[in-house]
Motif scaffolding. Structure first.
Motif, PDB file in Angstrom:
ATOM      1  N   GLY A  36       0.778  -1.228   0.000  1.00 48.26           N
ATOM      2  CA  GLY A  36       0.000   0.000   0.000  1.00 48.26           C
ATOM      3  C   GLY A  36       0.811   1.280   0.000  1.00 48.26           C
ATOM      4  N   PHE A  37       2.126   1.175  -0.092  1.00 48.44           N
ATOM      5  CA  PHE A  37       2.968   2.367  -0.168  1.00 48.44           C
ATOM      6  C   PHE A  37       2.904   2.953  -1.579  1.00 48.44           C
ATOM      7  CE2 PHE A  37       4.598   0.474   3.618  1.00 48.44           C
ATOM      8  CZ  PHE A  37       5.248   1.453   4.333  1.00 48.44           C
ATOM      9  N   GLN A  38       2.925   4.278  -1.668  1.00 51.61           N
ATOM     10  CA  GLN A  38       3.134   4.937  -2.954  1.00 51.61           C
ATOM     11  C   GLN A  38       4.636   4.968  -3.208  1.00 51.61           C
ATOM     12  OE1 GLN A  38       0.947   8.603  -3.677  1.00 51.61           O
ATOM     13  NE2 GLN A  38      -0.428   8.131  -1.959  1.00 51.61           N
ATOM     14  N   VAL A  39       5.055   4.386  -4.319  1.00 52.47           N
ATOM     15  CA  VAL A  39       6.474   4.166  -4.578  1.00 52.47           C
ATOM     16  C   VAL A  39       6.907   4.959  -5.805  1.00 52.47           C
ATOM     17  CG1 VAL A  39       8.230   2.436  -5.117  1.00 52.47           C
ATOM     18  CG2 VAL A  39       6.349   1.858  -3.554  1.00 52.47           C
ATOM     19  N   HIS A  40       8.042   5.634  -5.693  1.00 51.72           N
ATOM     20  CA  HIS A  40       8.587   6.413  -6.807  1.00 51.72           C
ATOM     21  C   HIS A  40      10.082   6.138  -6.928  1.00 51.72           C
ATOM     22  CE1 HIS A  40       4.929   8.956  -6.942  1.00 51.72           C
ATOM     23  NE2 HIS A  40       4.957   8.832  -5.624  1.00 51.72           N
ATOM     24  N   LYS A  57       0.132  12.601   2.230  1.00 50.19           N
ATOM     25  CA  LYS A  57       1.173  13.628   2.204  1.00 50.19           C
ATOM     26  C   LYS A  57       0.764  14.770   3.123  1.00 50.19           C
ATOM     27  CE  LYS A  57       1.843  16.235  -1.498  1.00 50.19           C
ATOM     28  NZ  LYS A  57       2.336  16.675  -2.832  1.00 50.19           N
ATOM     29  N   GLY A  58       1.680  15.229   3.910  1.00 45.06           N
ATOM     30  CA  GLY A  58       1.396  16.314   4.834  1.00 45.06           C
ATOM     31  C   GLY A  58       0.987  15.866   6.213  1.00 45.06           C
ATOM     32  N   ALA A  59       0.682  14.561   6.354  1.00 46.09           N
ATOM     33  CA  ALA A  59       0.333  14.047   7.672  1.00 46.09           C
ATOM     34  C   ALA A  59       1.589  13.921   8.535  1.00 46.09           C
ATOM     35  CB  ALA A  59      -0.346  12.684   7.541  1.00 46.09           C
ATOM     36  N   ARG A  60       1.406  13.844   9.832  1.00 44.88           N
ATOM     37  CA  ARG A  60       2.525  13.598  10.739  1.00 44.88           C
ATOM     38  C   ARG A  60       3.271  12.349  10.259  1.00 44.88           C
ATOM     39  NH1 ARG A  60       2.636  11.018  16.292  1.00 44.88           N
ATOM     40  NH2 ARG A  60       4.389  11.951  17.389  1.00 44.88           N
ATOM     41  N   GLY A 123      -1.231   8.812  10.321  1.00 48.62           N
ATOM     42  CA  GLY A 123      -0.054   9.550   9.887  1.00 48.62           C
ATOM     43  C   GLY A 123       0.577   8.859   8.702  1.00 48.62           C
ATOM     44  N   ALA A 124       1.836   9.179   8.457  1.00 49.23           N
ATOM     45  CA  ALA A 124       2.529   8.657   7.284  1.00 49.23           C
ATOM     46  C   ALA A 124       3.877   8.078   7.681  1.00 49.23           C
ATOM     47  CB  ALA A 124       2.719   9.766   6.241  1.00 49.23           C
ATOM     48  N   ILE A 125       4.295   7.085   6.921  1.00 49.28           N
ATOM     49  CA  ILE A 125       5.636   6.512   7.062  1.00 49.28           C
ATOM     50  C   ILE A 125       6.339   6.673   5.723  1.00 49.28           C
ATOM     51  CG2 ILE A 125       6.983   4.434   7.506  1.00 49.28           C
ATOM     52  CD1 ILE A 125       4.712   3.452   9.260  1.00 49.28           C
ATOM     53  N   ILE A 126       7.537   7.219   5.771  1.00 50.28           N
ATOM     54  CA  ILE A 126       8.315   7.486   4.558  1.00 50.28           C
ATOM     55  C   ILE A 126       9.622   6.716   4.612  1.00 50.28           C
ATOM     56  CG2 ILE A 126       9.653   9.281   3.367  1.00 50.28           C
ATOM     57  CD1 ILE A 126       7.408  11.240   4.052  1.00 50.28           C
ATOM     58  N   ASP A 146      16.002  16.625  -2.282  1.00 49.28           N
ATOM     59  CA  ASP A 146      15.643  17.674  -3.247  1.00 49.28           C
ATOM     60  C   ASP A 146      14.281  17.368  -3.883  1.00 49.28           C
ATOM     61  OD1 ASP A 146      18.028  18.960  -2.746  1.00 49.28           O
ATOM     62  OD2 ASP A 146      19.033  18.241  -4.555  1.00 49.28           O
ATOM     63  N   TRP A 147      14.093  16.114  -4.275  1.00 47.85           N
ATOM     64  CA  TRP A 147      12.835  15.684  -4.890  1.00 47.85           C
ATOM     65  C   TRP A 147      11.675  15.875  -3.904  1.00 47.85           C
ATOM     66  CZ3 TRP A 147       9.149  11.931  -3.883  1.00 47.85           C
ATOM     67  CH2 TRP A 147       8.325  11.528  -4.951  1.00 47.85           C
ATOM     68  N   MET A 148      11.903  15.524  -2.656  1.00 52.59           N
ATOM     69  CA  MET A 148      10.863  15.691  -1.649  1.00 52.59           C
ATOM     70  C   MET A 148      10.510  17.159  -1.448  1.00 52.59           C
ATOM     71  SD  MET A 148      12.175  12.835   1.109  1.00 52.59           S
ATOM     72  CE  MET A 148      11.026  13.356   2.405  1.00 52.59           C
ATOM     73  N   ALA A 149      11.522  18.019  -1.407  1.00 55.28           N
ATOM     74  CA  ALA A 149      11.272  19.446  -1.200  1.00 55.28           C
ATOM     75  C   ALA A 149      10.444  20.026  -2.343  1.00 55.28           C
ATOM     76  CB  ALA A 149      12.591  20.190  -1.066  1.00 55.28           C
ATOM     77  N   GLU A 150      10.720  19.585  -3.563  1.00 54.60           N
ATOM     78  CA  GLU A 150       9.978  20.077  -4.724  1.00 54.60           C
ATOM     79  C   GLU A 150       8.515  19.679  -4.672  1.00 54.60           C
ATOM     80  OE1 GLU A 150      12.124  18.370  -7.936  1.00 54.60           O
ATOM     81  OE2 GLU A 150      13.863  19.694  -7.704  1.00 54.60           O
ATOM     82  N   ARG A 151       8.207  18.590  -3.972  1.00 58.79           N
ATOM     83  CA  ARG A 151       6.840  18.051  -3.938  1.00 58.79           C
ATOM     84  C   ARG A 151       6.187  18.190  -2.556  1.00 58.79           C
ATOM     85  NH1 ARG A 151       9.946  16.151  -7.521  1.00 58.79           N
ATOM     86  NH2 ARG A 151       9.182  15.393  -9.547  1.00 58.79           N
ATOM     87  N   ASP A 152       6.791  18.980  -1.700  1.00 64.48           N
ATOM     88  CA  ASP A 152       6.250  19.210  -0.344  1.00 64.48           C
ATOM     89  C   ASP A 152       6.085  17.914   0.438  1.00 64.48           C
ATOM     90  OD1 ASP A 152       6.064  22.005  -0.645  1.00 64.48           O
ATOM     91  OD2 ASP A 152       4.154  21.805  -1.692  1.00 64.48           O
ATOM     92  N   GLU A 153       6.967  16.962   0.211  1.00 57.83           N
ATOM     93  CA  GLU A 153       7.016  15.747   1.013  1.00 57.83           C
ATOM     94  C   GLU A 153       7.896  16.032   2.222  1.00 57.83           C
ATOM     95  OE1 GLU A 153       5.402  13.010   0.607  1.00 57.83           O
ATOM     96  OE2 GLU A 153       4.896  12.799  -1.518  1.00 57.83           O
ATOM     97  N   ARG A 154       7.469  15.532   3.385  1.00 63.30           N
ATOM     98  CA  ARG A 154       8.172  15.918   4.599  1.00 63.30           C
ATOM     99  C   ARG A 154       8.226  14.781   5.608  1.00 63.30           C
ATOM    100  NH1 ARG A 154      11.744  19.982   5.792  1.00 63.30           N
ATOM    101  NH2 ARG A 154      12.087  19.912   8.037  1.00 63.30           N
ATOM    102  N   MET A 155       9.411  14.550   6.155  1.00 58.80           N
ATOM    103  CA  MET A 155       9.562  13.690   7.318  1.00 58.80           C
ATOM    104  C   MET A 155       9.661  14.577   8.550  1.00 58.80           C
ATOM    105  SD  MET A 155      12.378  10.879   5.921  1.00 58.80           S
ATOM    106  CE  MET A 155      13.640  12.117   5.517  1.00 58.80           C
ATOM    107  N   ASP A 156       8.897  14.249   9.589  1.00 55.44           N
ATOM    108  CA  ASP A 156       9.000  15.025  10.820  1.00 55.44           C
ATOM    109  C   ASP A 156      10.225  14.628  11.624  1.00 55.44           C
ATOM    110  OD1 ASP A 156       6.714  16.645  10.517  1.00 55.44           O
ATOM    111  OD2 ASP A 156       5.441  14.959  11.080  1.00 55.44           O
TER     112      ASP A 156
END
Length: 378
Positions: A36-40, A57-60, A123-126, A146-156
């Protein structure tokens, strides 16, 4: 239940010597996608990387970082079992990457899959997995971030699963790393006959005076969480085959592993200042070329560090030392993104012939990562 030890053996059978992917990221991508992970795939300049997220995306979010690339195995004939066999015998997994760090990746991937399958979190697991940690490290974790920053992906927060324990599980976790900078130093003088030194400018004399000044006194006495910075001269050369010729140029290489009192820019400025003084005294031009592998960083003790430390103690019976020792890791890039710590296996056989890891240790690490996820999302 996903078996991290079995996954480790399967990953070892993927010959992913930097920069080859070897099938390791494809294997992980398939497993994570089915869970069930979104994989790129986030390949950059031919370097293979994998990003996977479960949850919105955007969840804790809780992140794991690691690498599937490995160093070359050397002479395969020197190995007890072929280096990419993933041979399992008497409770031990053999092969290149068994310790560093296909086992760590397998442990956090298996823990994440089981956790979202059995206890879907709010929440989310990355997972950010690179194929370029053992190489130049320019297009690996950096490219993922860099790819994550461009797409507003975030690890807390993030755990890097590098081997962190010197001798036994639960002995140590890394909450920071020293910085590392390498200086290539060139002294340019004037060639001449050794019998007539007044007609030459000896670059070796100026260079050795400069180097002597660097090692004459410690850089510092250390800080609360860091040992004293260390400076090592690793090469001096002038390429001169003749004993009666003063060479025109001489070079040296200096490596500094530094604590949080310094950064690459401040150390470069200090060496340039000293080089300028030697040039003024001797007439020999000294050029300083720095390469900063990473600045020192510290994840200060607090909720995240305490959570990881408490779980490790609960699962191993040992309260881990909070350390900043060792070389560099990709945590030096992750620290610019979010708080990061390192906890993984015992690193006895890293990069060695007959690299291997106990099955029980891999399974214990999987259990630790699973418990950390439970505590984080509780």
């Amino acid at each position: 239940m996903t078996d991290a030890a079995e996954l480790t053996a399967r990953l070892i059978r993927c010959p992913s010597v930097t920069p080859e992917e070897g099938g390791a990221l494809d294997l992980l991508g398939g497993l994570l996608g089915r869970a069930g992970f979104q994989v790129h795939r986030v390949d950059r300049n031919g370097t293979p990387n994998l990003f996977a997220r479960w949850g919105d995306k955007g969840a804790r979010s809780f992140g794991f970082n690691g690498h599937t690339d490995v160093v070359p195995p050397g002479d395969p004939a020197a190995w007890t079992h072929p280096p990419f066999s993933g041979h399992v015998e008497s409770g031990v997994i053999w092969g290149r990457g068994a310790t560093d760090m296909k086992s760590g990746v397998a442990a956090f991937a298996a823990a994440a899959i089981d956790f979202v399958t059995n206890t879907p979190p709010d929440g989310a697991i990355i997972l950010a997995i690179t194929g370029d940690e053992e190489g130049p490290a320019q297009d690996g974790t950096r490219a993922l971030l860099d790819w994550m920053a461009e797409r507003d992906e975030r690890m807390d927060v993030c755990i890097v699963g590098e081997p962190s324990n010197p001798d036994f599980m639960g002995e140590m976790m890394k909450i920071g790393r020293r910085g590392s900078v390498t200086f290539r130093i060139k002294a340019a003088g004037l060639q001449g006959h050794a019998a007539y030194p007044h007609r030459a400018r000896n670059p070796l004399h100026a260079l050795t005076r400069f180097l002597e000044g660097l090692i004459a006194a410690p850089l510092d006495e250390g800080t609360e969480h860091f040992d004293p910075s260390g400076l090592q001269i690793t090469s001096i050369d002038c390429g001169n085959p003749a004993s009666n010729v003063i060479p025109a140029t001489a070079t040296a290489i200096v490596n500094i592993r530094f604590n949080d009192l310094h950064d690459g820019a401040s150390l470069t400025g200090e060496l340039e200042r000293r080089a300028g003084a030697i040039t003024a005294e001797t007439g020999v031009a000294i050029e300083i070329v720095p390469h900063v592998s990473g600045d020192a960083f510290l994840t200060k003790p607090g909720d995240f560090v305490d959570l990881v430390r408490d779980v490790v103690e609960q699962e191993t019976g040992h309260q881990p030392e909070l350390s900043t020792s060792g070389g560099t890791s990709d945590a030096r890039f992750v620290k610019d993104h979010c708080p990061v710590v390192e906890f993984g296996l015992v690193g006895h056989y890293m990069h060695q012939v007959d690299e291997r890891v106990p099955v029980a240790q891999v399974q214990q690490l999987q259990a630790i990562y699973h418990k950390i996820l439970e505590r984080f999302f509780a």
